[in-house]
Motif scaffolding. Structure first.
Motif, PDB file in Angstrom:
ATOM      1  N   THR A 143       0.868  -1.259   0.057  1.00 16.85           N
ATOM      2  CA  THR A 143      -0.028   0.067  -0.128  1.00 16.85           C
ATOM      3  C   THR A 143       0.718   1.167  -0.030  1.00 16.85           C
ATOM      4  N   ASN A 144       0.666   2.296  -0.832  1.00 16.07           N
ATOM      5  CA  ASN A 144       1.478   3.339  -1.093  1.00 16.07           C
ATOM      6  C   ASN A 144       0.718   4.529  -0.302  1.00 16.07           C
ATOM      7  N   TRP A 145       0.934   4.659   0.999  1.00 16.42           N
ATOM      8  CA  TRP A 145       0.029   5.756   1.719  1.00 16.42           C
ATOM      9  C   TRP A 145       0.477   6.935   1.555  1.00 16.42           C
ATOM     10  N   SER A 146       1.838   7.339   0.903  1.00 18.02           N
ATOM     11  CA  SER A 146       2.210   8.691   0.481  1.00 18.02           C
ATOM     12  C   SER A 146       1.276   9.096  -0.764  1.00 18.02           C
ATOM     13  N   VAL A 147       0.921   8.494  -1.505  1.00 17.99           N
ATOM     14  CA  VAL A 147       0.076   8.613  -2.794  1.00 17.99           C
ATOM     15  C   VAL A 147      -1.062   8.997  -2.271  1.00 17.99           C
TER      16      VAL A 147
END
Length: 101
Positions: free
Chosen positions: A72-76
């Motif tokens: 999961t790419n939380w920054s995006v």
């Protein structure tokens, strides 16, 4: 999967996305009735035409895909939420300025 099920599925998808309807949409209520009836009935028929073994195999693949640990790419996600939040603030300010005039 049988060819006739694929063909019917193609027709249902084509009808759902087609701008041409059996009953034109500009006719009140009746214009949307064909979309509300034909598409769900077509989907139901396609599901009934698919053999149970194929459906079970597809359900297993879907369950495995859901259960798999994907990164999961939380920054995006934070960036996208921030953009929507700032856009909402900008629209609210624009509406407030427009109503003051």
């Amino acid at each position: 999967m049988p060819w006739y099920a694929r063909l019917l599925a193609g027709f249902v998808v084509a009808y759902a996305f087609s701008p041409i309807d059996l009953i034109p949409d500009f006719i009140p209520i009746i214009g949307y009735l064909d979309d509300i009836i034909i598409v769900p009935v077509g989907i139901w028929l396609v599901l009934k035409m698919i053999p149970p073994t194929v459906m079970a195999e597809c359900r297993e693949k879907a369950a495995a895909a859901i259960a798999s640990d994907k990164p999961t790419n939380w920054s995006v996600a934070v960036i996208i939420v921030a953009i929507w939040f700032l856009l909402g603030i900008a629209i609210a300010l624009w509406v407030a300025r427009t109503l003051k005039r």
